[in-house]
Design an enzyme around this catalytic site. Structure first.
Site, PDB file in Angstrom:
ATOM      1  N   HIS A  60       1.012  -1.379  -0.035  1.00  0.00           N
ATOM      2  CA  HIS A  60       0.092   0.029   0.037  1.00  0.00           C
ATOM      3  C   HIS A  60       0.962   1.190   0.040  1.00  0.00           C
ATOM      4  O   HIS A  60       1.493   1.741   0.896  1.00  0.00           O
ATOM      5  CB  HIS A  60      -0.768  -0.014   1.295  1.00  0.00           C
ATOM      6  CG  HIS A  60      -2.133   1.086   1.118  1.00  0.00           C
ATOM      7  ND1 HIS A  60      -2.943   1.070   0.196  1.00  0.00           N
ATOM      8  CD2 HIS A  60      -1.995   2.246   1.704  1.00  0.00           C
ATOM      9  CE1 HIS A  60      -3.678   2.395   0.412  1.00  0.00           C
ATOM     10  NE2 HIS A  60      -3.195   3.175   1.398  1.00  0.00           N
ATOM     11  N   ARG A  83      -4.571  15.741   6.338  1.00  0.00           N
ATOM     12  CA  ARG A  83      -4.881  15.277   5.127  1.00  0.00           C
ATOM     13  C   ARG A  83      -5.019  16.558   4.280  1.00  0.00           C
ATOM     14  O   ARG A  83      -4.857  16.635   3.003  1.00  0.00           O
ATOM     15  CB  ARG A  83      -6.532  14.840   5.011  1.00  0.00           C
ATOM     16  CG  ARG A  83      -7.017  13.992   3.798  1.00  0.00           C
ATOM     17  CD  ARG A  83      -8.542  13.707   4.088  1.00  0.00           C
ATOM     18  NE  ARG A  83      -9.507  14.498   4.449  1.00  0.00           N
ATOM     19  CZ  ARG A  83     -10.537  14.411   4.038  1.00  0.00           C
ATOM     20  NH1 ARG A  83     -11.089  13.369   3.472  1.00  0.00           N
ATOM     21  NH2 ARG A  83     -11.622  15.351   4.290  1.00  0.00           N
ATOM     22  N   TYR A 122      -4.985   7.901  -7.225  1.00  0.00           N
ATOM     23  CA  TYR A 122      -6.300   8.529  -7.593  1.00  0.00           C
ATOM     24  C   TYR A 122      -6.098   9.928  -8.030  1.00  0.00           C
ATOM     25  O   TYR A 122      -7.221  10.777  -8.210  1.00  0.00           O
ATOM     26  CB  TYR A 122      -7.248   8.754  -6.254  1.00  0.00           C
ATOM     27  CG  TYR A 122      -6.444   9.076  -5.029  1.00  0.00           C
ATOM     28  CD1 TYR A 122      -6.524  10.388  -4.749  1.00  0.00           C
ATOM     29  CD2 TYR A 122      -5.958   8.246  -4.077  1.00  0.00           C
ATOM     30  CE1 TYR A 122      -5.688  10.819  -3.317  1.00  0.00           C
ATOM     31  CE2 TYR A 122      -5.386   8.716  -2.824  1.00  0.00           C
ATOM     32  CZ  TYR A 122      -5.050  10.108  -2.596  1.00  0.00           C
ATOM     33  OH  TYR A 122      -4.690  10.521  -1.581  1.00  0.00           O
ATOM     34  N   HIS A 204     -11.563   3.868  -3.031  1.00  0.00           N
ATOM     35  CA  HIS A 204     -10.894   4.955  -2.290  1.00  0.00           C
ATOM     36  C   HIS A 204     -11.388   4.489  -0.677  1.00  0.00           C
ATOM     37  O   HIS A 204     -10.412   4.241   0.048  1.00  0.00           O
ATOM     38  CB  HIS A 204     -11.127   6.225  -2.495  1.00  0.00           C
ATOM     39  CG  HIS A 204     -10.442   7.243  -1.412  1.00  0.00           C
ATOM     40  ND1 HIS A 204     -10.785   7.384  -0.383  1.00  0.00           N
ATOM     41  CD2 HIS A 204      -8.975   7.504  -1.291  1.00  0.00           C
ATOM     42  CE1 HIS A 204     -10.004   7.976   0.555  1.00  0.00           C
ATOM     43  NE2 HIS A 204      -8.908   8.065  -0.158  1.00  0.00           N
ATOM     44  N   HIS A 231      -9.748   1.223   1.198  1.00  0.00           N
ATOM     45  CA  HIS A 231      -9.367   1.970   2.566  1.00  0.00           C
ATOM     46  C   HIS A 231     -10.634   1.474   3.551  1.00  0.00           C
ATOM     47  O   HIS A 231     -11.620   1.874   3.117  1.00  0.00           O
ATOM     48  CB  HIS A 231      -9.111   3.344   2.634  1.00  0.00           C
ATOM     49  CG  HIS A 231      -7.984   3.917   1.976  1.00  0.00           C
ATOM     50  ND1 HIS A 231      -8.011   4.889   1.154  1.00  0.00           N
ATOM     51  CD2 HIS A 231      -6.584   3.711   2.094  1.00  0.00           C
ATOM     52  CE1 HIS A 231      -6.568   5.316   0.876  1.00  0.00           C
ATOM     53  NE2 HIS A 231      -6.018   4.527   1.556  1.00  0.00           N
ATOM     54  N   HIS A 268      -5.989  -0.882   6.410  1.00  0.00           N
ATOM     55  CA  HIS A 268      -5.944  -0.308   7.773  1.00  0.00           C
ATOM     56  C   HIS A 268      -6.954  -1.369   8.417  1.00  0.00           C
ATOM     57  O   HIS A 268      -6.450  -2.076   9.343  1.00  0.00           O
ATOM     58  CB  HIS A 268      -6.546   1.157   7.745  1.00  0.00           C
ATOM     59  CG  HIS A 268      -5.660   1.888   7.086  1.00  0.00           C
ATOM     60  ND1 HIS A 268      -4.178   2.017   7.142  1.00  0.00           N
ATOM     61  CD2 HIS A 268      -5.913   2.730   6.148  1.00  0.00           C
ATOM     62  CE1 HIS A 268      -3.816   3.136   6.461  1.00  0.00           C
ATOM     63  NE2 HIS A 268      -4.732   3.515   5.598  1.00  0.00           N
ATOM     64  N   ASP A 319       2.461   3.107   2.974  1.00  0.00           N
ATOM     65  CA  ASP A 319       1.193   4.028   2.862  1.00  0.00           C
ATOM     66  C   ASP A 319       1.683   5.411   2.729  1.00  0.00           C
ATOM     67  O   ASP A 319       2.081   5.856   1.732  1.00  0.00           O
ATOM     68  CB  ASP A 319       0.334   3.593   4.144  1.00  0.00           C
ATOM     69  CG  ASP A 319      -0.962   4.677   3.907  1.00  0.00           C
ATOM     70  OD1 ASP A 319      -1.331   5.164   2.928  1.00  0.00           O
ATOM     71  OD2 ASP A 319      -1.818   4.556   5.000  1.00  0.00           O
TER      72      ASP A 319
HETATM   73 ZN   LIG Z   1      -3.556   4.920   2.055  1.00  0.00          ZN
END
Ligand SMILES: [Zn+2]
Length: 452
Positions: A60, A83, A122, A204, A231, A268, A319
């Site tokens: 990932h 984020r 993405y 996503h 996710h 996750h 990640d």
């Molecule tokens: Zn991720």
């Protein structure tokens, strides 16, 4: 590829450390033969001093998150403020800067023994959402970046359509969206597998893909027999919003729409109910744990052990690339469980290596990699057993040493498809990986800002 013999001083094969192992690679990039008990290197063989392991699978990755390293460690903030910083980098990417960043990040992965990356991708379109002249310009940049860095890639082309349940994309998310799953599938159809690259799909999250769009993604992945990643329940807020919108957990929602199964990986899976665990395990869905990111973002500790006992294979990913070190991911999964339970020994080193190799590759659609045996892809990596970190334990405990003491800095060699990509710690294709990372990251201006 020219056939080549490698002589490993020690190698992890058949679930144990063997001394003096010859690995013959064939012109097709596969292992032609593995021969144990070779006390000395045959004439013409390349010597691999240390412990040779199957190549590591980083299941990932978001390559562009590498630009956030360090900058997101200022101040406090939450997952959601982190984020915002991540969106600023995403907004600045072009096919050229994305390529440079991914090439450098994938070269860092090769230096850390990673031979295959699962790129959960993405950032598809121009800022604002208009397509590039070549609609897959961004995905193709990633595939080319992996080729230049000498590793394999599974491009998990990601469906991302909404900012939340029933909410249209926000302005910075417009470049992620194809409008609907049908348009996504049409674009993804144009991406072809090649020798170093396979194409998979990703949802996503249940936040970003409306429930009525899930079936089209599942159908696409079935038609292509391609991996499907998602996710899942990284944050309690996702569970709460899903409950409010649908009255069920994200796992239940995915199960009801046919998303779970042996070709699917849930990433996750941190905040689950008992029923969620039974659904994921019972369907054979792989769980991709990303412990260094999960601790960086204060997500919590997912129930990896219970998921595995329920039937889920485990894989590992770096990640957000807070660090790129699969040995650290592997031991973190065990050590987190020790802290939570206050007992030791939930997984053996061999089991943790399996997550980092064979099961990680399988989750990315490379069931023919992650093992040192005839017929498998000739992807392997060698760690030093005489470094300041790894010296001391007997060689027969090489797996324990690798998982519980080594770091990516102990990787001496990485071979992908028989090609010697990292030799004596030096990348043979990207000659100064640090300089490549520095240049690629400084070309993304938003990465330098302080996250809000
Ligand atoms: Zn991720």
């Amino acid at each position: 590829m020219t056939p080549q013999s490698y002589w490993a001083e020690y190698a992890w094969t058949g679930g144990r450390v063997e001394r003096g192992v010859v690995v013959d690679t064939a012109a097709d990039g596969r292992i032609a033969a593995v021969r144990t008990g070779a006390a000395a290197p045959p004439v013409g063989a390349v010597t691999l001093r240390g412990l040779t392991l199957p190549g590591l699978a980083n299941a990932h990755s978001h390559a562009f998150h590498r630009a956030l390293r360090g900058t997101v460690q200022q101040g406090s903030g939450t997952f959601w403020t982190w984020r915002e910083a991540m969106y600023r980098v995403a907004a600045a990417l072009t096919p050229d800067t994305y390529f440079d960043l991914a090439r450098a990040a994938y070269a860092e992965m090769a230096l850390a023994g990673i031979t295959c990356v699962g790129e959960f991708h993405y950032v598809h379109h121009r800022p604002g959402g208009a397509p590039y002249a070549e609609p897959n310009a961004m995905g193709e940049a990633l595939i080319a970046a992996a080729a230049e860095a000498g590793i394999r890639i599974t491009l998990l082309d990601t469906v991302y359509l909404s900012s939340g349940f029933g909410a249209a994309p926000e302005p910075h998310q417009l470049r992620f969206s194809d409008g609907d799953a049908e348009a996504w599938a049409e674009r993804a159809d144009a991406l072809a597998d090649r020798s170093h690259a396979r194409i998979g799909a990703a949802v996503h999250s249940v936040r970003a893909v409306p429930a009525d769009q899930l079936a089209a993604v599942v159908r696409w992945s079935e038609d292509r027999q391609a991996p499907l990643h998602v996710h899942l329940s990284e944050q309690p807020a996702e569970n709460e919003a899903c409950h409010a919108a649908h009255g069920v957990t994200p796992t239940r929602l995915l199960a009801d729409h046919g998303v779970l199964g042996p070709r699917t990986s849930a990433v996750h899976a941190t905040h689950l109910t008992d029923e969620d665990i039974a659904l994921l395990g019972g369907s054979g869905t792989t769980i991709c744990m990303c412990p260094t990111t999960e601790r960086d973002l204060a997500d919590g500790i997912g129930p990896a052990k219970r998921l595995q006992e329920a039937g889920s294979p485990l894989s590992l990913g770096s990640d957000s690339h807070a660090v790129i070190d699969l040995f650290e991911e592997a031991r973190a999964m065990e050590l987190d469980e020790r802290l939570r339970t206050r007992t030791r020994g939930h997984w053996t080193a061999a089991q943790l290596l399996r997550a980092a190799t064979a099961d990680g590759h399988a989750s990315l659609g490379w069931a023919d990699a992650g093992r040192l045996e005839a017929g498998a892809l000739a992807d392997f990596t060698t760690i030093a057993l005489d470094s300041a970190r790894t010296a001391g334990p007997p060689a027969r405990l090489g797996a324990e040493t690798a998982v519980f003491a080594a770091t990516g800095a102990d990787v001496r060699h990485t071979v992908v498809g028989g090609r010697h990509v990292v030799r004596d710690g030096a990348h043979q294709l990207v000659h100064d990986v640090g300089a490549a990372l520095g240049a690629a990251i400084s070309a993304v201006p938003a990465a330098e800002g302080t996250p809000s």
